[in-house]
Design a protein around this motif. Structure first.
Motif, PDB file in Angstrom:
ATOM      1  N   LYS A  89      -5.319  -1.984  -3.440  1.00 54.55           N
ATOM      2  CA  LYS A  89      -5.652  -0.576  -3.657  1.00 54.55           C
ATOM      3  C   LYS A  89      -5.613   0.222  -2.357  1.00 54.55           C
ATOM      4  O   LYS A  89      -5.541   1.450  -2.381  1.00 54.55           O
ATOM      5  CB  LYS A  89      -7.034  -0.463  -4.297  1.00 54.55           C
ATOM      6  CG  LYS A  89      -7.091  -0.973  -5.722  1.00 54.55           C
ATOM      7  CD  LYS A  89      -8.496  -0.894  -6.285  1.00 54.55           C
ATOM      8  CE  LYS A  89      -8.548  -1.447  -7.707  1.00 54.55           C
ATOM      9  NZ  LYS A  89      -9.928  -1.436  -8.269  1.00 54.55           N
ATOM     10  N   HIS A  90      -5.641  -0.486  -1.237  1.00 58.96           N
ATOM     11  CA  HIS A  90      -5.614   0.184   0.063  1.00 58.96           C
ATOM     12  C   HIS A  90      -4.195   0.345   0.604  1.00 58.96           C
ATOM     13  O   HIS A  90      -4.016   0.910   1.678  1.00 58.96           O
ATOM     14  CB  HIS A  90      -6.458  -0.613   1.067  1.00 58.96           C
ATOM     15  CG  HIS A  90      -7.880  -0.800   0.650  1.00 58.96           C
ATOM     16  ND1 HIS A  90      -8.764   0.251   0.516  1.00 58.96           N
ATOM     17  CD2 HIS A  90      -8.582  -1.925   0.304  1.00 58.96           C
ATOM     18  CE1 HIS A  90      -9.947  -0.206   0.130  1.00 58.96           C
ATOM     19  NE2 HIS A  90      -9.858  -1.513  -0.014  1.00 58.96           N
ATOM     20  N   PHE A  91      -3.178  -0.153  -0.123  1.00 63.69           N
ATOM     21  CA  PHE A  91      -1.795  -0.011   0.333  1.00 63.69           C
ATOM     22  C   PHE A  91      -1.352   1.448   0.222  1.00 63.69           C
ATOM     23  O   PHE A  91      -1.722   2.153  -0.710  1.00 63.69           O
ATOM     24  CB  PHE A  91      -0.850  -0.878  -0.511  1.00 63.69           C
ATOM     25  CG  PHE A  91      -0.780  -2.315  -0.055  1.00 63.69           C
ATOM     26  CD1 PHE A  91      -1.924  -3.079   0.076  1.00 63.69           C
ATOM     27  CD2 PHE A  91       0.440  -2.907   0.224  1.00 63.69           C
ATOM     28  CE1 PHE A  91      -1.863  -4.405   0.480  1.00 63.69           C
ATOM     29  CE2 PHE A  91       0.516  -4.235   0.629  1.00 63.69           C
ATOM     30  CZ  PHE A  91      -0.635  -4.979   0.766  1.00 63.69           C
ATOM     31  N   ARG A  92      -0.529   1.874   1.170  1.00 60.78           N
ATOM     32  CA  ARG A  92       0.044   3.209   1.172  1.00 60.78           C
ATOM     33  C   ARG A  92       1.533   3.108   1.510  1.00 60.78           C
ATOM     34  O   ARG A  92       1.947   2.262   2.298  1.00 60.78           O
ATOM     35  CB  ARG A  92      -0.654   4.100   2.205  1.00 60.78           C
ATOM     36  CG  ARG A  92      -2.168   4.249   1.996  1.00 60.78           C
ATOM     37  CD  ARG A  92      -2.485   5.082   0.743  1.00 60.78           C
ATOM     38  NE  ARG A  92      -3.921   5.297   0.582  1.00 60.78           N
ATOM     39  CZ  ARG A  92      -4.729   4.511  -0.115  1.00 60.78           C
ATOM     40  NH1 ARG A  92      -4.231   3.425  -0.716  1.00 60.78           N
ATOM     41  NH2 ARG A  92      -6.009   4.783  -0.230  1.00 60.78           N
ATOM     42  N   SER A  93       2.347   3.955   0.923  1.00 58.72           N
ATOM     43  CA  SER A  93       3.760   4.118   1.307  1.00 58.72           C
ATOM     44  C   SER A  93       4.514   2.801   1.378  1.00 58.72           C
ATOM     45  O   SER A  93       5.000   2.393   2.441  1.00 58.72           O
ATOM     46  CB  SER A  93       3.857   4.849   2.649  1.00 58.72           C
ATOM     47  OG  SER A  93       3.188   6.079   2.606  1.00 58.72           O
ATOM     48  N   VAL A  94       4.643   2.137   0.240  1.00 56.83           N
ATOM     49  CA  VAL A  94       5.257   0.813   0.200  1.00 56.83           C
ATOM     50  C   VAL A  94       6.782   0.897   0.052  1.00 56.83           C
ATOM     51  O   VAL A  94       7.303   1.672  -0.756  1.00 56.83           O
ATOM     52  CB  VAL A  94       4.676  -0.010  -0.963  1.00 56.83           C
ATOM     53  CG1 VAL A  94       5.366  -1.371  -1.057  1.00 56.83           C
ATOM     54  CG2 VAL A  94       3.169  -0.191  -0.788  1.00 56.83           C
ATOM     55  N   ALA A  95       7.493   0.085   0.839  1.00 55.97           N
ATOM     56  CA  ALA A  95       8.923  -0.152   0.655  1.00 55.97           C
ATOM     57  C   ALA A  95       9.091  -1.659   0.489  1.00 55.97           C
ATOM     58  O   ALA A  95       8.601  -2.432   1.318  1.00 55.97           O
ATOM     59  CB  ALA A  95       9.727   0.346   1.854  1.00 55.97           C
ATOM     60  N   ARG A  96       9.763  -2.075  -0.582  1.00 53.81           N
ATOM     61  CA  ARG A  96       9.865  -3.504  -0.877  1.00 53.81           C
ATOM     62  C   ARG A  96      11.207  -3.819  -1.515  1.00 53.81           C
ATOM     63  O   ARG A  96      11.646  -3.120  -2.430  1.00 53.81           O
ATOM     64  CB  ARG A  96       8.745  -3.928  -1.833  1.00 53.81           C
ATOM     65  CG  ARG A  96       8.828  -5.375  -2.346  1.00 53.81           C
ATOM     66  CD  ARG A  96       7.695  -5.614  -3.347  1.00 53.81           C
ATOM     67  NE  ARG A  96       7.726  -6.950  -3.936  1.00 53.81           N
ATOM     68  CZ  ARG A  96       8.439  -7.279  -5.014  1.00 53.81           C
ATOM     69  NH1 ARG A  96       9.196  -6.353  -5.621  1.00 53.81           N
ATOM     70  NH2 ARG A  96       8.405  -8.511  -5.500  1.00 53.81           N
ATOM     71  N   SER A  97      11.853  -4.877  -1.020  1.00 48.97           N
ATOM     72  CA  SER A  97      13.119  -5.320  -1.591  1.00 48.97           C
ATOM     73  C   SER A  97      13.127  -6.825  -1.765  1.00 48.97           C
ATOM     74  O   SER A  97      12.667  -7.561  -0.885  1.00 48.97           O
ATOM     75  CB  SER A  97      14.296  -4.932  -0.687  1.00 48.97           C
ATOM     76  OG  SER A  97      14.467  -3.534  -0.617  1.00 48.97           O
TER      77      SER A  97
END
Length: 232
Positions: A89-97
């Protein structure tokens, strides 16, 4: 040092200040050991930004892309633990591949890494890859202080599958299509200069890359593997 397999999960993200302590505890004590415990997962690494748009970079190495589409992995990301639900819940602005390792070479794992997220024009992907392999990557490997170079290409379909863990993060997930990783083993100042020159927009444009380019410079924090000393 070559990556440990032909598949990889590459994740960049920020963490809200109030969740930083929980993130470190969860990621090191539960999440990374859990991931490398999945059949076919070999190693997980986390880096923190020296100079980057997103503060953390995480790289999980797997035997193949098929490992990352397997029932074992799918079941895990769709059944997050209570601690995972709290921490993400504390993650921000995720980029994932979810990526295929198109190339990986070098004599060692470096304590520094530059990550370049970018694109290649539709229909020109093969020409861009050939240009990378013909001169660009060999030239990088010849530069002082370079430990390894890796090229990752996203599996767009697998990367875009919504999971329970992703939904729990509550933030949109960007999917970088092309990723260059440059690992270094020298001083930070020299590595930063090298990475900014070698992975500049001008350098990538010249071999068929396409922006926007997102260059991040990171230092290593932790590695977990399946070996006994890693508690993985």
């Amino acid at each position: 040092m070559s990556l440990a397999g032909e598949g990889a999960v590459a994740i960049w993200h920020d963490i809200a200040p109030e969740g930083r302590g929980e993130f470190y505890a969860w990621h090191g004590q539960e999440h990374m050991p859990e991931r490398v415990g999945i059949p076919g997962f070999m190693r997980g690494r986390r880096y923190v930004a020296i100079d980057a748009d997103l503060e953390f970079f995480n790289l999980y190495e797997a035997l193949s892309v098929e490992t990352l589409k397997s029932q074992d992995y799918t079941a895990r990301v769709n059944a997050p633990t209570p601690w995972t639900l709290s921490a993400v819940k504390h993650f921000r602005s995720v980029a994932r591949s979810i990526c295929r390792v198109a190339h990986s070479a070098g004599p060692a794992q470096g304590g520094l890494i530059a990550t370049l997220r970018y694109d290649a024009p539709e229909g020109a992907e093969q020409a861009h890859r050939e240009a990378l392999m013909r001169r660009f990557i060999p030239d990088l490997l010849d530069k002082p202080g370079v430990a390894a170079v890796h090229l990752l290409v996203a599996d767009a379909e697998a990367s875009c599958v919504a999971t329970a863990e992703q939904k729990a993060r509550g933030v949109a997930n960007a999917v970088p299509r092309w990723v260059l990783l440059l690992e270094g083993w020298g001083d930070e100042a020299d590595f930063i200069v090298l990475a900014k020159q070698a992975l500049s927009p001008t350098a990538l444009d010249a071999i068929g890359g396409e922006g926007p380019y997102s260059l991040g410079l990171y230092r290593h924090q932790v590695t977990r593997t399946k070996t006994a000393w890693s508690a993985g």
